[in-house]
Scaffold this active site. Structure first.
Site, PDB file in Angstrom:
ATOM      1  CG  LEU A 176      -2.132  -0.832   1.339  1.00 15.00           C
ATOM      2  CD1 LEU A 176      -2.630  -0.780   2.863  1.00 15.00           C
ATOM      3  CD2 LEU A 176      -3.566   0.141   0.261  1.00 15.00           C
ATOM      4  CG  ASP A 177       0.291   4.358  -3.081  1.00 17.05           C
ATOM      5  OD1 ASP A 177       1.482   3.849  -3.490  1.00 17.05           O
ATOM      6  OD2 ASP A 177      -0.300   3.798  -3.657  1.00 17.05           O
ATOM      7  CG  HIS A 178       3.420   7.445   1.428  1.00 19.35           C
ATOM      8  ND1 HIS A 178       3.886   7.672   0.062  1.00 19.35           N
ATOM      9  CD2 HIS A 178       3.725   8.974   2.299  1.00 19.35           C
ATOM     10  CE1 HIS A 178       3.897   9.654   0.240  1.00 19.35           C
ATOM     11  NE2 HIS A 178       3.547   9.828   1.204  1.00 19.35           N
TER      12      HIS A 178
END
Length: 188
Positions: free
Chosen positions: A41-43
């Site tokens: 998951l992206d930050h």
């Protein structure tokens, strides 16, 4: 071993960060040794991240050929029109090619934890929530899909992968999951 983890906003899906200053990573959450993220998951995205010490299981969970459904609750800018939802259901054209069709529906604002920092509120711009289910996992795919139909993403929370759901995990919490029940059949 399979771990379900509720990744907080702003945390990287890795255990180390070489940037200066260092950003928060998975290392700060007391996860069992030897596990690694099965997918990412992206930050700036939140929610369910699966971690495992089993390479075969990681492959079954993340390889697009296995089409494990990934369910997201997405706050978007604007009020979705029927034609925008229909475009997502057909699949949209992105720079790296067309997406597979998504299952999508408008939903009421879900009962989620507060985000820190909060999503910027603009009185003159409406927002809405969608539940979106995809069987792929391209880089920033959900954000790019909603933007392609004119509904920029404001907040993105993954709530399920295959048969594994957040089920009450608060941000930063994790639990062990029975890997035999982790996968389910594709979206088809």
């Amino acid at each position: 071993m399979l771990i379900a983890f509720n990744k907080p906003y702003g945390v990287l899906c890795q255990f180390t960060d070489r940037s200066t200053p260092p950003r928060p990573t998975l290392a700060g959450f007391g996860l069992p040794p030897g596990v690694y993220a099965a997918g990412r998951l992206d930050h700036d995205s939140e929610g369910l991240l699966l971690l495992t010490d089993d390479g075969g299981l990681a492959h079954r969970l993340t390889d697009p050929r296995h089409k494990q459904p990934k369910t997201y609750q997405v706050q978007v800018e604007g009020e979705p029109r029927p034609e925008q939802l229909a475009a997502l259901r057909r699949g949209v054209e992105l720079r790296d090619g067309p997406t597979r069709p998504a299952k999508v529906e408008a939903i009421a604002a879900p009962a989620l934890w507060p985000r820190d920092p909060p999503v910027r509120f603009r009185r003159t711009v409406p927002d809405a929530w969608l539940q979106l289910v995809i069987g792929e996992g391209r880089n920033r795919q959900v954000r790019r899909m909603t933007a392609a139909v004119g509904l920029p993403t404001l907040r993105l929370v993954r709530v399920a992968i295959g048969a594994v759901a957040l089920d009450g995990l608060e941000p930063g919490q994790w639990r062990e999951v029975d890997p035999r029940h982790a996968t389910r059949e594709s979206l088809a």
